[in-house]
Design a protein around this motif. Structure first.
Motif, PDB file in Angstrom:
ATOM      1  N   GLU A  21       0.928  -1.058   0.038  1.00 16.54           N
ATOM      2  CA  GLU A  21      -0.017   0.023  -0.029  1.00 16.54           C
ATOM      3  C   GLU A  21       1.089   1.232  -0.092  1.00 16.54           C
ATOM      4  O   GLU A  21       1.942   1.222   0.433  1.00 16.54           O
ATOM      5  CB  GLU A  21      -0.845  -0.052   1.265  1.00 16.54           C
ATOM      6  N   PRO A  22       0.305   2.209  -0.518  1.00 19.16           N
ATOM      7  CA  PRO A  22       1.009   3.680  -0.669  1.00 19.16           C
ATOM      8  C   PRO A  22       1.344   3.952   0.951  1.00 19.16           C
ATOM      9  O   PRO A  22       0.383   4.094   1.832  1.00 19.16           O
ATOM     10  CB  PRO A  22       0.385   4.596  -1.078  1.00 19.16           C
ATOM     11  N   ALA A  23       2.678   4.415   1.287  1.00 15.75           N
ATOM     12  CA  ALA A  23       2.898   4.811   2.781  1.00 15.75           C
ATOM     13  C   ALA A  23       2.017   5.898   3.008  1.00 15.75           C
ATOM     14  O   ALA A  23       2.019   6.963   2.257  1.00 15.75           O
ATOM     15  CB  ALA A  23       4.338   4.996   2.971  1.00 15.75           C
ATOM     16  N   THR A  24       1.587   6.177   4.266  1.00 13.50           N
ATOM     17  CA  THR A  24       0.733   7.022   4.527  1.00 13.50           C
ATOM     18  C   THR A  24       1.412   7.989   5.429  1.00 13.50           C
ATOM     19  O   THR A  24       1.004   9.045   6.006  1.00 13.50           O
ATOM     20  CB  THR A  24      -0.530   6.891   5.420  1.00 13.50           C
ATOM     21  N   ALA A  25       2.797   7.406   5.949  1.00 14.42           N
ATOM     22  CA  ALA A  25       3.629   8.626   6.721  1.00 14.42           C
ATOM     23  C   ALA A  25       4.848   9.004   5.752  1.00 14.42           C
ATOM     24  O   ALA A  25       5.256   8.269   4.789  1.00 14.42           O
ATOM     25  CB  ALA A  25       4.242   7.662   7.813  1.00 14.42           C
ATOM     26  N   PHE A  26       5.103  10.270   6.098  1.00 16.53           N
ATOM     27  CA  PHE A  26       6.259  10.868   5.317  1.00 16.53           C
ATOM     28  C   PHE A  26       7.357  11.525   6.406  1.00 16.53           C
ATOM     29  O   PHE A  26       6.886  11.991   7.419  1.00 16.53           O
ATOM     30  CB  PHE A  26       5.661  11.853   4.303  1.00 16.53           C
ATOM     31  N   ALA A  27       8.419  11.703   5.950  1.00 19.87           N
ATOM     32  CA  ALA A  27       9.436  12.363   6.894  1.00 19.87           C
ATOM     33  C   ALA A  27       9.588  13.782   6.601  1.00 19.87           C
ATOM     34  O   ALA A  27       9.557  14.074   5.452  1.00 19.87           O
ATOM     35  CB  ALA A  27      10.894  11.687   6.581  1.00 19.87           C
ATOM     36  N   VAL A  28       9.655  14.597   7.720  1.00 19.00           N
ATOM     37  CA  VAL A  28       9.687  16.175   7.356  1.00 19.00           C
ATOM     38  C   VAL A  28      11.176  16.301   7.668  1.00 19.00           C
ATOM     39  O   VAL A  28      11.611  17.312   6.905  1.00 19.00           O
ATOM     40  CB  VAL A  28       8.862  16.748   8.724  1.00 19.00           C
ATOM     41  N   GLY A  29      11.837  15.659   8.502  1.00 16.80           N
ATOM     42  CA  GLY A  29      13.380  16.029   8.690  1.00 16.80           C
ATOM     43  C   GLY A  29      13.529  15.848  10.292  1.00 16.80           C
ATOM     44  O   GLY A  29      12.977  15.685  11.026  1.00 16.80           O
ATOM     45  N   PRO A  30      14.870  16.277  10.460  1.00 11.58           N
ATOM     46  CA  PRO A  30      15.406  16.020  11.872  1.00 11.58           C
ATOM     47  C   PRO A  30      14.733  17.316  12.576  1.00 11.58           C
ATOM     48  O   PRO A  30      14.748  18.306  12.103  1.00 11.58           O
ATOM     49  CB  PRO A  30      16.953  16.319  11.907  1.00 11.58           C
ATOM     50  N   PRO A  31      14.535  16.961  13.940  1.00  9.89           N
ATOM     51  CA  PRO A  31      13.589  17.941  14.827  1.00  9.89           C
ATOM     52  C   PRO A  31      14.543  19.251  14.733  1.00  9.89           C
ATOM     53  O   PRO A  31      13.803  20.498  14.575  1.00  9.89           O
ATOM     54  CB  PRO A  31      13.571  17.534  16.096  1.00  9.89           C
ATOM     55  N   ASP A  32      15.814  19.171  14.936  1.00  2.98           N
ATOM     56  CA  ASP A  32      16.500  20.566  15.240  1.00  2.98           C
ATOM     57  C   ASP A  32      16.705  21.136  13.724  1.00  2.98           C
ATOM     58  O   ASP A  32      17.041  22.667  13.892  1.00  2.98           O
ATOM     59  CB  ASP A  32      18.074  19.966  15.445  1.00  2.98           C
ATOM     60  N   ALA A  33      16.330  20.575  12.732  1.00  2.00           N
ATOM     61  CA  ALA A  33      16.253  21.406  11.427  1.00  2.00           C
ATOM     62  C   ALA A  33      15.089  22.563  11.225  1.00  2.00           C
ATOM     63  O   ALA A  33      14.940  23.004  10.303  1.00  2.00           O
ATOM     64  CB  ALA A  33      16.677  20.465  10.171  1.00  2.00           C
ATOM     65  N   ILE A  34      13.969  21.986  11.921  1.00  4.55           N
ATOM     66  CA  ILE A  34      12.567  22.832  12.048  1.00  4.55           C
ATOM     67  C   ILE A  34      12.783  23.841  12.992  1.00  4.55           C
ATOM     68  O   ILE A  34      12.864  23.582  14.235  1.00  4.55           O
ATOM     69  CB  ILE A  34      11.457  21.775  12.013  1.00  4.55           C
ATOM     70  N   GLU A  35      12.900  24.983  12.488  1.00  7.59           N
ATOM     71  CA  GLU A  35      12.956  26.366  13.498  1.00  7.59           C
ATOM     72  C   GLU A  35      11.534  26.443  14.156  1.00  7.59           C
ATOM     73  O   GLU A  35      10.355  26.226  13.702  1.00  7.59           O
ATOM     74  CB  GLU A  35      13.245  27.572  12.759  1.00  7.59           C
ATOM     75  N   VAL A  36      11.649  26.917  15.543  1.00  2.00           N
ATOM     76  CA  VAL A  36      10.644  27.409  16.164  1.00  2.00           C
ATOM     77  C   VAL A  36       9.825  28.492  15.375  1.00  2.00           C
ATOM     78  O   VAL A  36      10.321  29.404  14.750  1.00  2.00           O
ATOM     79  CB  VAL A  36      10.684  28.036  17.521  1.00  2.00           C
ATOM     80  N   PHE A  42       3.247  20.828   2.861  1.00  5.51           N
ATOM     81  CA  PHE A  42       3.488  19.784   2.060  1.00  5.51           C
ATOM     82  C   PHE A  42       2.406  19.333   1.278  1.00  5.51           C
ATOM     83  O   PHE A  42       1.603  18.577   1.608  1.00  5.51           O
ATOM     84  CB  PHE A  42       4.107  18.493   3.084  1.00  5.51           C
ATOM     85  N   PRO A  43       2.260  20.167   0.159  1.00  7.58           N
ATOM     86  CA  PRO A  43       1.044  19.961  -0.735  1.00  7.58           C
ATOM     87  C   PRO A  43       0.982  18.531  -1.245  1.00  7.58           C
ATOM     88  O   PRO A  43      -0.086  17.909  -1.395  1.00  7.58           O
ATOM     89  CB  PRO A  43       1.228  20.899  -1.815  1.00  7.58           C
ATOM     90  N   ASP A  44       2.151  17.766  -1.618  1.00  8.40           N
ATOM     91  CA  ASP A  44       1.874  16.485  -1.939  1.00  8.40           C
ATOM     92  C   ASP A  44       1.336  15.418  -0.933  1.00  8.40           C
ATOM     93  O   ASP A  44       0.891  14.496  -1.238  1.00  8.40           O
ATOM     94  CB  ASP A  44       3.450  16.067  -2.497  1.00  8.40           C
ATOM     95  N   ALA A  53       6.639  27.022  20.327  1.00  9.28           N
ATOM     96  CA  ALA A  53       7.397  27.067  21.097  1.00  9.28           C
ATOM     97  C   ALA A  53       7.284  25.629  22.116  1.00  9.28           C
ATOM     98  O   ALA A  53       8.114  25.126  22.594  1.00  9.28           O
ATOM     99  CB  ALA A  53       7.420  28.116  22.185  1.00  9.28           C
ATOM    100  N   ASP A  54       6.024  25.262  22.316  1.00 11.28           N
ATOM    101  CA  ASP A  54       5.561  24.136  23.106  1.00 11.28           C
ATOM    102  C   ASP A  54       5.764  22.722  22.269  1.00 11.28           C
ATOM    103  O   ASP A  54       5.440  21.957  22.931  1.00 11.28           O
ATOM    104  CB  ASP A  54       4.232  24.427  23.593  1.00 11.28           C
ATOM    105  N   GLY A  55       6.234  22.863  20.997  1.00 13.86           N
ATOM    106  CA  GLY A  55       6.178  21.561  20.282  1.00 13.86           C
ATOM    107  C   GLY A  55       5.826  21.613  18.641  1.00 13.86           C
ATOM    108  O   GLY A  55       5.660  22.585  18.269  1.00 13.86           O
ATOM    109  N   PHE A  56       5.627  20.394  18.334  1.00 13.49           N
ATOM    110  CA  PHE A  56       5.220  20.139  16.931  1.00 13.49           C
ATOM    111  C   PHE A  56       3.839  19.714  16.912  1.00 13.49           C
ATOM    112  O   PHE A  56       3.189  19.024  17.911  1.00 13.49           O
ATOM    113  CB  PHE A  56       5.891  18.781  16.268  1.00 13.49           C
ATOM    114  N   ARG A  57       3.119  20.168  15.669  1.00 13.10           N
ATOM    115  CA  ARG A  57       2.013  19.644  15.481  1.00 13.10           C
ATOM    116  C   ARG A  57       1.545  19.694  13.993  1.00 13.10           C
ATOM    117  O   ARG A  57       2.422  20.316  13.376  1.00 13.10           O
ATOM    118  CB  ARG A  57       0.838  20.583  15.972  1.00 13.10           C
ATOM    119  N   ALA A  58       0.687  18.676  13.603  1.00  8.52           N
ATOM    120  CA  ALA A  58       0.676  18.565  12.115  1.00  8.52           C
ATOM    121  C   ALA A  58      -0.974  18.487  11.952  1.00  8.52           C
ATOM    122  O   ALA A  58      -1.767  18.086  12.614  1.00  8.52           O
ATOM    123  CB  ALA A  58       1.202  17.228  11.590  1.00  8.52           C
ATOM    124  N   MET A  59      -1.455  18.978  10.614  1.00  9.44           N
ATOM    125  CA  MET A  59      -2.698  19.451  10.261  1.00  9.44           C
ATOM    126  C   MET A  59      -2.862  18.668   8.859  1.00  9.44           C
ATOM    127  O   MET A  59      -2.002  19.166   8.195  1.00  9.44           O
ATOM    128  CB  MET A  59      -3.194  20.754  10.571  1.00  9.44           C
TER     129      MET A  59
END
Ligand code: FES
Length: 132
Positions: A21-36, A42-44, A53-59
């Motif tokens: 099945e096509p993967a439903t999960a995708f990689a964003v990158g290392p946490p430290d590479a994503i600035e607060v 990610f249109p694709d 400041a309090d963490g990551f979220r995805a929508m």
């Protein structure tokens, strides 16, 4: 010779067929590479990733009206749907309709390789923040 051909066909027939099945999960990158303060679109994958400041979220970027793909509007600091004009705050809440509901929030996790991952098939409660 014909028996060799028949054996090859039989062997091919008996081999298990695995449908991936096509993967439903995708990689964003290392946490430290994503600035607060980052809002990543990610249109694709039809998803946004935000680091506050309090963490990551995805929508999900799929509009809750009729399913068009929304886009982040950095100048207005909100998410907009190009189809019928719905607007969403960066927490996914509806700012302007006709969208009837907030954007769906998605599951995040850290991969074995230490990458921030988003699973677009798993919805989580609104406000779920990940410390990755
Ligand atoms: Fe987004 Fe209609 S599909 S406002």
């Amino acid at each position: 010779m014909a028996s060799i051909g028949a054996a090859a066909v039989t062997t091919e027939f008996l081999r298990p067929r695995v449908l991936f099945e096509p993967a439903t999960a995708f990689a964003v990158g290392p946490p430290d590479a994503i600035e607060v303060g980052a809002v990543l679109d990610f249109p694709d994958h039809h998803a946004f990733v935000l680091r506050m400041a309090d963490g990551f979220r995805a929508m999900s970027s799929v509009c809750t009206h009729l399913g068009c793909i929304t886009r982040y509007q950095p100048d207005a600091h909100l998410i907009a749907c190009p189809c019928h004009g719905s607007r969403f705050a960066l927490d996914g809440e509806v700012v302007a309709g006709p969208a009837p509901r907030p954007l769906h929030w998605l599951e995040m996790f850290l991969s074995d390789k230490g990458l921030v991952m988003v699973d677009t098939a798993v919805e989580v409660p609104l406000g779920t923040v990940y410390k990755l």
